[in-house]
Design a protein around this motif. Structure first.
Motif, PDB file in Angstrom:
ATOM      1  N   ARG A 282      50.550  23.459  47.471  1.00 52.08           N
ATOM      2  CA  ARG A 282      51.802  23.501  48.223  1.00 52.08           C
ATOM      3  C   ARG A 282      51.735  22.709  49.514  1.00 52.08           C
ATOM      4  NH1 ARG A 282      53.294  29.863  48.178  1.00 52.08           N
ATOM      5  NH2 ARG A 282      52.795  30.245  45.991  1.00 52.08           N
ATOM      6  N   PHE A 283      50.566  22.262  49.861  1.00 52.42           N
ATOM      7  CA  PHE A 283      50.422  21.640  51.174  1.00 52.42           C
ATOM      8  C   PHE A 283      50.275  20.134  51.050  1.00 52.42           C
ATOM      9  CE2 PHE A 283      48.935  25.936  51.589  1.00 52.42           C
ATOM     10  CZ  PHE A 283      49.627  26.354  52.713  1.00 52.42           C
ATOM     11  N   ALA A 284      50.863  19.446  51.994  1.00 57.10           N
ATOM     12  CA  ALA A 284      50.765  17.986  52.012  1.00 57.10           C
ATOM     13  C   ALA A 284      49.595  17.619  52.903  1.00 57.10           C
ATOM     14  CB  ALA A 284      52.058  17.387  52.550  1.00 57.10           C
ATOM     15  N   PHE A 285      48.574  17.070  52.302  1.00 56.46           N
ATOM     16  CA  PHE A 285      47.486  16.549  53.122  1.00 56.46           C
ATOM     17  C   PHE A 285      46.794  15.443  52.343  1.00 56.46           C
ATOM     18  CE2 PHE A 285      43.710  18.335  51.037  1.00 56.46           C
ATOM     19  CZ  PHE A 285      44.288  19.286  50.219  1.00 56.46           C
ATOM     20  N   LYS A 286      46.083  14.621  53.075  1.00 52.01           N
ATOM     21  CA  LYS A 286      45.429  13.479  52.458  1.00 52.01           C
ATOM     22  C   LYS A 286      43.917  13.651  52.555  1.00 52.01           C
ATOM     23  CE  LYS A 286      48.197  10.683  54.843  1.00 52.01           C
ATOM     24  NZ  LYS A 286      48.750   9.483  55.428  1.00 52.01           N
ATOM     25  N   VAL A 287      43.229  12.899  51.730  1.00 52.95           N
ATOM     26  CA  VAL A 287      41.768  12.970  51.734  1.00 52.95           C
ATOM     27  C   VAL A 287      41.227  11.648  52.248  1.00 52.95           C
ATOM     28  CG1 VAL A 287      39.723  13.332  50.352  1.00 52.95           C
ATOM     29  CG2 VAL A 287      41.825  14.515  49.786  1.00 52.95           C
ATOM     30  N   PRO A 288      40.631  11.643  53.425  1.00 53.14           N
ATOM     31  CA  PRO A 288      40.082  10.389  53.941  1.00 53.14           C
ATOM     32  C   PRO A 288      38.848   9.966  53.151  1.00 53.14           C
ATOM     33  CG  PRO A 288      39.555  12.179  55.418  1.00 53.14           C
ATOM     34  CD  PRO A 288      40.452  12.743  54.381  1.00 53.14           C
ATOM     35  N   LEU A 289      38.736   8.681  52.911  1.00 53.56           N
ATOM     36  CA  LEU A 289      37.608   8.161  52.136  1.00 53.56           C
ATOM     37  C   LEU A 289      36.902   7.065  52.916  1.00 53.56           C
ATOM     38  CD1 LEU A 289      39.285   7.846  48.664  1.00 53.56           C
ATOM     39  CD2 LEU A 289      37.769   9.638  49.432  1.00 53.56           C
ATOM     40  N   GLY A 290      35.590   7.104  52.870  1.00 54.30           N
ATOM     41  CA  GLY A 290      34.819   6.064  53.523  1.00 54.30           C
ATOM     42  C   GLY A 290      34.550   4.912  52.575  1.00 54.30           C
ATOM     43  N   GLU A 291      33.977   3.840  53.116  1.00 57.29           N
ATOM     44  CA  GLU A 291      33.670   2.703  52.258  1.00 57.29           C
ATOM     45  C   GLU A 291      32.189   2.404  52.214  1.00 57.29           C
ATOM     46  OE1 GLU A 291      35.879  -0.869  53.070  1.00 57.29           O
ATOM     47  OE2 GLU A 291      37.734   0.296  52.896  1.00 57.29           O
TER      48      GLU A 291
END
Lengths: 395, 165, 389, 214
Positions: C262-271
């Motif tokens: 139900r929640f809007a969130f993003k997953v940060p990704l490294g390189e």
């Protein structure tokens, strides 16, 4: 010879020493005067050490939003007393496998060498223990004894961490001694003298209200910055505190010292910091000279200690902010940035000397310093491609 | 003056003798450092400030440290228990005797100063003058030698690095 | 640095070839820990050094072994709950949740909506405080004399106060129950939490200004301890460490356990997968946590907080097995349970995120300096309570 | 470029340095022995046994049912049941603990004993200044040490205690109604009224006086 009250205040310690000594028979006079000065130096700088430990802990505390020590005495200012009692009453542990003699001599040598350096620091007008012609050379010579003491401590403890710490300390001190000396050479070039007293005398005059400090020239400013960076490294202060490297090699070369010997190491380290700061003040910040001509009524020794405290505060501030460098970065910084920059600075000081004074001289010298600084720092970074990164996000 | 000289001379000699006699190499270097320091004090006694402090700066601050560093790098930190007499002792003593002879010859030839010279000020200008005018060739030769040594060291180190990737 | 992209373990050398013959000089064997200031607990590393370069590194753990799994087999299901607090003792609430989730799966218990919201609020607060504290510890390991750590702890203190007024304890919360939570939010708690959440962006900005662009920090972390994508996946690394290597894997997104969908969130990704990425990913995850926290605090409904059908005493799930996992701050934390129908689990197993992440330590460290070892260890983010169990 | 991040960090620490002198939010340290934080109601530390009335032996709610001993995860509770009975909080005749010890060096303050107790007899205390110079007997708390009054419970957890009291009152009323009903049905039951009058186990249970004498 009559003195104005201002001069009397300024020369208070000098005249009272003379007066005291004059009561003695002639053959003891010079010896007593020297001993008195030595006692004064030892007491004053040991007191400064005590004050600095409190200031540092309270300052770091405030930087970190804590109180710092505030229990012993008013506002915690007797904390060094408690620390002293603690370190004196602690058991003196020496590892069984340690090289007892060297282990014992190391802190003694360290503190002795640290105190010796003060002999040539003019802390006020006419207030210097010995006015050596090769004063700066003397300073660096006794400073080099510190390296030996650190090596002795690291090696004699027979501890792997202390050995690593000792190796780090020596490598670091040797590497940064070169830029330290080279950064001060510009002042020797300008002053034409190795004597600390005459260097300060050169800076203690004014144009209007502005003093003639060497820091107010392009080469002097660059030299001051370079000198302070090298001095930070020489006195093993953060961000160059690798030899201690608390989080890596625990306490480095003095890991196996406890009780009073540990306190001596602590003392020696701070004394070294004061001494190099004092030399920076002498070389670049006009020594005991007042910053403006209308402030000359304040006694000269107060100016010296005010400047010293200012530099100590900057040391504390930097310590509270920066993480530590790594050994290879420390080395490449010394040899790839500090050394070339000090050499450029020498060149710039020469250019300054031979160019006619005016705005053009300023611009040329600044350009000659800024350009290599940018180029060198870029080359320092380029091999590793340090950059602020941007990150992608997955839904 | 004489007492000071005697004490310093005894200290210097004790340091150098200990440097030869001690078993632990690090102790040897530390004793040698004492000898260096005593020598520097002797220079100072003669009023040669510049030489005296340079002696400390270079020999105590750099040479001794370099020596212990090399010992630590090449040997284990545990004191060596083998005999202090090297198998090349004959060759060693020949070299030592030769060096001593040359030095003694040089000292004797120079003749001892009969009158006391006024102490020379360790000012920057005369030293600079001397280095840049009178002794410019030796200075340049020394500089060249040191540069060559440095380049050699760099080349050796680079070679080492390439060999062990 | 090549070791991380090409993870080849150096074979144990015999004394004969580890000597000074290879032109590397003498090897120095240093035992870092268990009493070392930056091993994050009683952890030991047998480090073989060539100068200051790490040639071999053997992690030794077990100093904090408490027999957690075996004890749990003799406890009631509820009795293990307080023990889970002590796994990763910085984030007790997420441990509670993972265990509760496993038991709920095992017994088929439904969780009321309000309880789910409370769980998410507390879990995201826990994530926030863990990451803040971790960055503090990491910079402490780099020698930053504790300043970022103290700032992190200043905020952590407020979160712990909130936890205390909710659960009764600051760290050993013991709050989740099968089918919900133990007690309802006390009066005024939500307002306090909202007020606190409103101050967090400022703290994050301060934190970033303090260090994120610091040249020394970048020099210390960029290119250090590179963990390649493939190796990370193969080694079973999870959590921010895995995401810093660029793998998009977040149990919150994959499983959508609780009500995370139900929640809007993003997953940060490294390189790059280096220490700097691991550091930055945590900073960014704190921002995302804050987003979830704000949404949850806004949307939390009224209602019961625990499934009334679950029994406190005499809880005996039907025979079967279940694996409950959550995205704990340090990685995937899972509990695997087998029930034989009695009051005690037949088998109880913890899939510890810290321990799985720790397995790559040697490969990350080889070729780097001693100083890098502590930084890499710090960036992996271990808590010995969970590694040793 | 070079030095920019360092300068930013220096500015930030300077701000915090000055801020710690002006803002209370930055300087969060509490000077503990002189300053104290307000007690948080939910706070828990170690369990205690609640008693009603003035006499701690008489009013102890614990009926020595061994549930907490069984459920306690670290097994830090040691109970020995009495052989005689006394009325409990709601007026029913029950056993009472002859020995009730909690080893607080083992207890982990998990509150599970409180949750499982069906008699509201054991609750969590909030006292945290508990240092002892004796790590063996000083940390093994006996019944006397553990017994705290209901007023104390009201003081430290007011809302919770009020709910418990209400529940107990309801139960008591229910039981009173029931006993009344049974008394009306069977008039010849001697014991409950005698005990309820508060003569206590000493008076009521002559056969085993040792149980309560100490």
């Amino acid at each position: 010879m009559t003195m104005s009250p201002i001069q009397q205040a300024d020369q208070f310690f000098v005249t009272s020493q003379h007066r005291f000594v004059s009561y003695l028979p002639a053959e003891f006079q010079s010896l007593t005067s020297a001993i008195l000065s030595v006692i004064a130096i030892v007491l004053v700088f040991a007191l400064l050490f005590a004050i600095t430990t409190v200031l540092e802990r309270k300052g770091l505390g405030r930087i970190q939003n804590r109180y710092g020590p505030n229990r012993v005495g008013p506002a915690g200012f007797f904390q060094p007393l408690a620390d002293g009692v603690k370190s004196l009453t602690k058991e003196d542990l020496v590892p069984r496998t340690a090289d007892q003699m060297v282990h014992f001599l190391a802190p003694v040598l360290l503190v002795t060498a640290a105190f010796l350096a003060y002999a040539v620091l003019p802390v006020g007008r006419n207030m210097v223990l010995v006015n050596l012609n090769a004063g700066i050379l003397y300073f660096f010579a006794v400073g080099s004894l510190v390296e030996l003491a650190v090596f002795m401590a690291g090696w004699s403890s027979r501890n792997k961490y202390s050995l690593l710490g000792g190796m780090r300390a020596i490598a670091q001190m040797i590497s940064y001694e070169v830029p330290l000396v080279l950064a001060s050479v510009v002042v020797i070039m300008a002053a034409g003298s190795l004597s600390t007293v005459s260097i300060v005398d050169m800076q203690a005059s004014y144009t209007g209200i502005w003093p003639h400090w060497f820091v107010f020239t392009p080469w002097g400013f660059a030299g001051f910055i370079l000198f302070m960076i090298a001095a930070t490294a020489e006195s093993n202060r953060s961000p160059f505190d690798l030899p201690e490297g608390e989080s890596e090699i625990i306490a480095g070369y003095y890991i196996e010292y406890s009780g009073f010997k540990f306190a001596l190491f602590f003392l020696g380290e701070y004394l070294g910091m004061f001494a190099t700061s004092g030399l920076a003040i002498t070389l670049f910040l006009g020594g005991w000279a007042a910053p403006f001509s209308f402030l000359t009524w304040i006694p000269s020794y107060l100016w010296f200690f005010a400047k010293l405290l200012l530099l100590i505060v900057i040391f504390i501030w930097i310590r509270g902010t920066l993480p530590r460098l790594r050994m290879d970065q420390l080395m490449s910084f010394a040899w790839q940035f500090m050394l070339p920059m000090t050499l450029f600075n020498l060149f710039v000081a020469g250019v300054w000397h031979f160019m006619p004074s005016g705005i053009v001289r300023w611009l040329v010298c600044i350009a000659l310093l800024v350009a290599p600084a940018i180029l060198l720092s870029r080359s320092l970074k380029q091999g590793k491609k340090f950059a602020v990164r941007h990150y992608r996000f997955a839904e | 003056m004489t007492v000071t000289f005697l004490i310093l001379a005894a200290l210097t000699l004790a340091g150098t003798v200990a440097a030869m006699a001690m078993r632990n190499l690090i102790h040897c270097v530390l004793a040698l450092t004492l000898g260096f320091a005593g020598l520097a004090a002797l220079y100072l006694l003669l009023g040669a400030q510049f030489v005296g402090f340079t002696q400390i700066l270079v020999y105590v601050g750099a040479v001794a440290i370099l020596a212990v560093f090399v010992i630590m790098m090449t040997q284990s930190a545990i004191p060596a228990m083998q005999s202090i007499f090297s198998s090349f002792w004959v060759a060693g003593s020949v070299v030592a005797a030769a060096v001593f002879a040359v030095l003694a010859w040089a000292i004797c030839r120079s003749g001892f100063a009969s009158q006391v010279l006024p102490p020379v000020e360790a000012a920057v200008h005369p030293i600079g003058d001397a280095l840049m005018h009178g002794y410019v060739l030796p200075l340049e030769i020394m500089g060249l030698l040191l540069t060559a040594a440095m380049i050699g060291a760099v080349v050796l180190a680079m070679h080492e690095k390439r060999r062990t990737p | 640095m090549s070791t991380a992209t090409e993870p080849v373990r150096i074979l144990p050398q015999s004394p004969a070839n580890s000597g000074s013959d290879s032109g590397e000089g003498q090897l120095l064997e240093v035992s870092m820990g268990p009493q070392h200031p930056s091993t994050h607990g009683v952890f030991r590393m047998d480090v073989v050094l060539d100068g200051e370069r790490v040639v071999r590194l053997k992690p030794v753990f077990g100093y904090l072994h408490r027999n957690h799994e075996k004890i749990a087999e003799h406890e009631t299901y509820l009795g293990s709950m307080p023990y889970t607090d002590r796994l990763d003792y910085i984030c007790s609430l997420t441990n509670n949740w993972a265990y509760a989730l496993a038991v709920e799966k095992l017994a088929g218990i439904q969780v009321p909506e309000r309880a789910e919201y409370i769980r998410i609020i507390t879990a995201e607060m826990t994530r926030f405080l863990n990451h803040a504290a971790l960055i503090g510890f990491l910079t402490q390991d780099m020698g930053a004399s504790g300043t970022p750590l103290m700032y992190a702890f200043r905020e952590r203190e407020t979160i712990l106060d909130l936890f205390e007024s909710l659960t009764g304890a600051r760290m050993m919360c013991n709050y989740m129950r099968f089918g919900g939570c133990r007690v309802d939010l006390p009066a005024g708690w939500l307002d306090q939490a909202k007020k606190f959440a409103a101050t967090l962006p400022r703290f994050l900005e301060e934190f970033e200004r303090l260090l994120a662009t610091n040249e020394i920090l970048m020099a210390r972390t960029q290119g250090v301890g590179v963990l390649s994508k493939e190796f990370a996946v193969n080694a079973g690394v999870t959590g921010p460490v895995l995401r810093a290597s660029g793998v998009n894997y977040d149990v919150r997104k994959v499983d959508k356990y609780g009500i995370y969908d139900r929640f809007a969130f993003k997953v940060p990704l490294g390189e790059h997968g280096d220490t700097y990425d691991r550091y930055m990913i945590r900073l960014l995850e704190m921002r995302e946590s804050l987003k979830i926290l704000n949404q949850a605090l806004r949307d939390i409904p009224e209602g019961p907080i625990v499934d009334p059908k679950t029994k406190i005493r005499g809880f005996k799930p039907k025979p079967g097995e279940a694996y409950g996992r959550i995205e704990a701050p340090k990685g995937e934390l899972g509990f695997y349970l087998i029930s034989d129908g009695t009051a005690n689990p037949y088998r109880y197993r913890v899939r510890s995120s810290c321990m799985m992440n720790l397995t790559v330590l040697e490969d990350l460290c080889i070729g780097h300096n001693v100083a890098d070892v502590v930084v890499i260890l710090g960036s992996i983010d271990i808590v010995m309570g969970e590694v040793d169990r | 470029m070079f030095g920019e991040g360092i300068l930013k960090g220096l500015a930030e620490t300077a701000r915090n340095f000055l801020g710690s002198y002006v803002s209370k939010k930055r300087l969060t340290t509490v000077q503990y022995p002189e300053q104290r934080l307000p007690q948080i109601e939910a706070y828990r530390n170690f369990p205690f046994l609640v008693y009603d009335g003035d006499d701690w032996q008489q009013g102890l709610r614990c009926v020595s049912c061994f549930i907490c001993e069984k459920e306690c995860p670290p097994k830090c509770i040691i109970i020995e049941k009495s052989t005689d009975k006394k009325p409990d909080a709601v007026g029913k005749l029950q056993f009472y603990p002859k020995v009730f010890n909690i080893d607080v060096s083992v207890c982990m303050s998990c509150q599970i004993c409180v949750e499982v107790c069906p008699f509201d007899a054991i609750k969590m205390d909030t006292d945290f200044e508990l240092s002892s110079t004796d790590r063996f007997s000083g940390l093994l708390w006996d019944k006397k040490h553990l017994a705290k009054s209901n007023e104390h419970y009201h003081k430290i957890h007011p809302t919770e205690a009020a709910a418990v009291d209400a529940q107990l009152a309801a139960e008591r009323a229910k039981i009173a109604a029931k006993t009344k009903a049974t008394a009306e049905a069977k008039p010849a039951t001697p014991t409950p009224p005698a005990n309820a009058n508060g003569a206590g186990p000493n008076a009521a249970n002559q056969p085993v006086p040792t149980a309560t004498e100490k």
